[in-house]
Design an enzyme around this catalytic site. Structure first.
Site, PDB file in Angstrom:
ATOM      1  CG  HIS A 184      -2.188  -0.720   0.960  1.00 19.64           C
ATOM      2  ND1 HIS A 184      -2.839  -1.469   1.896  1.00 19.64           N
ATOM      3  CD2 HIS A 184      -2.912  -0.836  -0.174  1.00 19.64           C
ATOM      4  CE1 HIS A 184      -3.912  -2.000   1.362  1.00 19.64           C
ATOM      5  NE2 HIS A 184      -3.973  -1.635   0.105  1.00 19.64           N
ATOM      6  CD  GLU A 416       0.814  -9.985 -20.591  1.00 16.44           C
ATOM      7  OE1 GLU A 416       0.957  -9.247 -19.612  1.00 16.44           O
ATOM      8  OE2 GLU A 416      -0.231 -10.646 -20.804  1.00 16.44           O
ATOM      9  CG  ASP A 440       2.571 -10.778 -16.556  1.00 16.37           C
ATOM     10  OD1 ASP A 440       2.909 -11.255 -15.459  1.00 16.37           O
ATOM     11  OD2 ASP A 440       1.439 -10.312 -16.771  1.00 16.37           O
ATOM     12  CB  CYS A 487       0.655  -1.735 -22.450  1.00 18.66           C
ATOM     13  SG  CYS A 487       0.494  -3.523 -22.432  1.00 18.66           S
TER      14      CYS A 487
HETATM   15  C1  PEP Z   1       2.246  -6.453 -18.181  1.00 17.85           C
HETATM   16  O1  PEP Z   1       2.305  -7.613 -17.792  1.00 17.85           O
HETATM   17  O2  PEP Z   1       3.244  -5.759 -18.465  1.00 17.85           O
HETATM   18  C2  PEP Z   1       0.937  -5.789 -18.332  1.00 17.85           C
HETATM   19  C3  PEP Z   1       0.836  -4.605 -18.892  1.00 17.85           C
HETATM   20  O3  PEP Z   1      -0.152  -6.431 -17.815  1.00 17.85           O
HETATM   21  P1  PEP Z   1      -0.450  -6.484 -16.235  1.00 17.85           P
HETATM   22  O4  PEP Z   1       0.530  -5.594 -15.549  1.00 17.85           O
HETATM   23  O5  PEP Z   1      -1.853  -6.056 -16.078  1.00 17.85           O
HETATM   24  O6  PEP Z   1      -0.222  -7.939 -15.962  1.00 17.85           O
HETATM   25 MG    MG Z   2       0.512  -8.795 -17.760  1.00 19.97          MG
END
Ligand code: PEP
Ligand code: MG
Length: 559
Positions: A184, A416, A440, A487
């Site tokens: 947190h 990923e 990931d 992302c």
């Molecule tokens: C990632 O794995 O980089 C991703 C954008 O998805 P999440 O963080 O939601 O697993």
């Molecule tokens: Mg991910």
């Protein structure tokens, strides 16, 4: 000069004198009660009740994510299981202080044993216990120091109640020896834009009054810094402040190469702020965030409403929606019901959706309906839909075929898992686009659980093994003329963002708070420079040397 390492939250930097958090209260002694079980029970009830109300009041004052966290703490304080644990001890003739301490500690151990997200909640429970015991003793709860000048706050971990109300004019930065990137403390520090390094075990050795530089971008605390290092920290802090107020131009390199800067969102409610911060669209809409607490699968109508609100906010712009990514750190009751020893390697992401294909079909139906409804009332958004955790070409074909069946015009996959990066040339033949989830991808490449503080140092997307996989995808995207977005958190690191573009990324998506820093960094380098900087990082043998090599080359090309 010595450096202490931890996990940096955000990209800020600050310099100043240390002030340590007061030590916790001494543990109550195990002495028999002198006033009887009933009187002790009344004291305990009053103290728990008062602390819960105080936490709620602090939440209401702070608002936002802090309010959710503090209300959750207040609920924890009044959890009926805890109450009966306390009562059992009081019936054995213990004092309220001891019963509270022992019952909370038992509950804490249970959470710690579970590990992961729940384990990181354990510190929250300690804080509640300390507040209740302080109330019982009639002493103030341990809290944030007030040395009378701006300071770097150093603590074992910070309770949400303290983080929520930090005086940002006084607290220059935050350093904790415990806590992982999903604690947190980290979540709230991120939301409030506090310069923070968490999980820095050696921070326990920092002394009151000594000057440190806290460099969140590097995940480091510099002890005994030189005058030049302090001056450099002040200069970088000033540059960040300037970037935050710079005009909201579209993302582009110095030579004009466009690199659209998009937002990662978990709810349509974040759309307005993202647009205000200059998001050119949405690069990752995490649909599972809408349903984390739902016991049953959401209806088509419920989903359509949410997606419609999102698409309306981004008319005329690109919106990449991810199909439900359930499992591991984000279990959804209606998609993940089996116990798994290693949920990150289990039936998660597209695998879970495929096992409950009705849910995937309903989601695609809701997306297509929302898209049509928005188009019917004005300019449409440019809806792209992608699947999470795709490991094979066959899965790519399965998802894109199904999505197109529902009228989704642009269907892609998240890269990923190393297998899909290595086979990107095949994947990109089938998918309309790829979006690389570096969080990931790093976890799976380095075989290190992204939720586990003890292996947090592996979770570094600068690792050349990760960068080489990203290059495979970038190269395949260019060969097939298909977009490759990023992302994961990596896109929010200003220098790594340049490297990612050099490796072939065509757009970057991030938490909206990071857009200004990345926009400013991209504008410093042309495409040839970005490629040279990326090449230097690729050739390194580990993450630290990749970062250093990229910095060195970037310094020669920066405008
Ligand atoms: C990632 O794995 O980089 C991703 C954008 O998805 P999440 O963080 O939601 O697993
Ligand atoms: Mg991910």
């Amino acid at each position: 000069m010595t450096q202490i390492h931890g996990v940096g939250i955000g990209l800020g930097v600050a310099a100043g004198p240390v002030a340590r958090m007061a030590a916790p209260l001494p543990a109550p002694a195990d002495e028999p009660s002198t006033i009887g079980a009933e009187a002790e029970a009344a004291r305990a009830r009053e103290a728990v009740h008062a602390v819960a109300r105080e936490l709620e009041a602090r939440g209401a004052q702070a608002g936002g994510a802090a309010q959710d966290v503090l209300e959750a703490q207040a609920m924890m304080a009044e959890d009926p299981t805890l109450e009966s644990e306390i009562t059992t001890r009081l019936e054995q003739g213990k004092t309220a202080e001891w019963a509270v301490a022992d019952a909370f500690a038992t509950f804490r151990d249970q959470l710690t044993a579970v590990g992961g997200y729940l384990g990181e909640r354990a510190a929250d429970l300690d804080d509640v216990a300390q507040r209740v015991i302080a109330r019982l003793r009639g002493v103030p709860a341990p809290g944030v120091p007030d040395p009378g000048h701006p300071f770097v706050l150093v603590a074992t971990d910070l309770a949400p109640a303290d983080t929520a109300l930090l005086d940002l004019d006084q607290v220059l930065a935050l350093v904790t020896s415990d806590g992982g990137p999903t604690s947190h403390t980290a979540i709230l520090a991120r939301e409030k834009g506090i310069v923070a390094v968490v999980g820095a075990a050696q921070a326990a050795g920092l002394r009151d009054g000594e000057t440190v530089v806290v460099d969140a971008a590097a995940g480091a605390v510099v002890q005994d810094p030189s005058d030049a290092e302090v001056a450099d920290a002040h200069r970088r802090a000033a540059e960040r402040a300037a970037a935050a107020t710079a005009p909201l131009t579209p993302g582009a390199l110095a030579d004009g190469t466009a690199v659209p800067l998009l937002a990662n969102l978990g709810s349509p409610a974040g759309a307005t702020e993202a647009i205000e911060l200059g998001a050119e669209g949405v690069g990752l809409f995490r649909t599972e965030f809408l349903f984390l607490s739902s016991a049953d699968a959401p209806t088509v109508a419920e989903q359509r409403d949410a997606y419609q609100r999102l698409l309306e906010a981004f008319r005329g712009r690109k919106v990449v929606v991810r199909a439900l990514d359930a499992g591991a750190d984000k279990p959804l009751a209606f998609l993940n019901d089996a116990h798994e020893e290693n949920p990150a390697l289990g039936l998660r992401g597209l695998r879970a959706l495929r096992a409950s294909e009705d849910i995937l079909r309903e989601q695609l139906t809701a997306l297509a309906e929302a898209d049509a409804a928005v188009a019917a009332t004005g300019e449409a958004a440019d809806l792209w839909v992608m699947a999470p955790m795709v490991a094979t070409v066959e899965e790519t074909r399965y998802f894109t075929t199904l999505a197109r069946e529902f009228g989704i015009r642009t269907a892609g996959v998240m890269v990923e898992v190393p297998s899909s990066a290595l086979l990107a040339d095949h994947v990109m033949r089938v998918a309309d686009f790829a979006s690389i989830g570096t969080n990931d991808l790093t976890q799976y490449t380095l075989a290190a659980d992204r939720l586990l503080g003890s292996v947090a140092s592996y979770q570094d997307p600068w690792h050349p093994a990760v960068l080489r996989l990203i290059r495979e995808v970038g190269t395949a995207g260019a060969a097939h003329g298909k977009p490759v977005g990023i992302c994961g958190e990596a896109a929010a690191d200003p220098l790594l963002a340049v490297v990612l573009v050099g490796l072939g990324a065509t757009s970057l998506s991030m938490a909206p708070a990071a857009l200004a820093d990345v926009r400013a960094s991209l504008a410093q380098h042309g495409l040839d420079d970005a490629r040279r900087i990326a090449q230097a990082a690729l050739e390194a043998e580990d993450a630290d040397s990749a970062r250093a090599a990229a910095r060195a080359v970037a310094a020669t090309s920066s405008l």
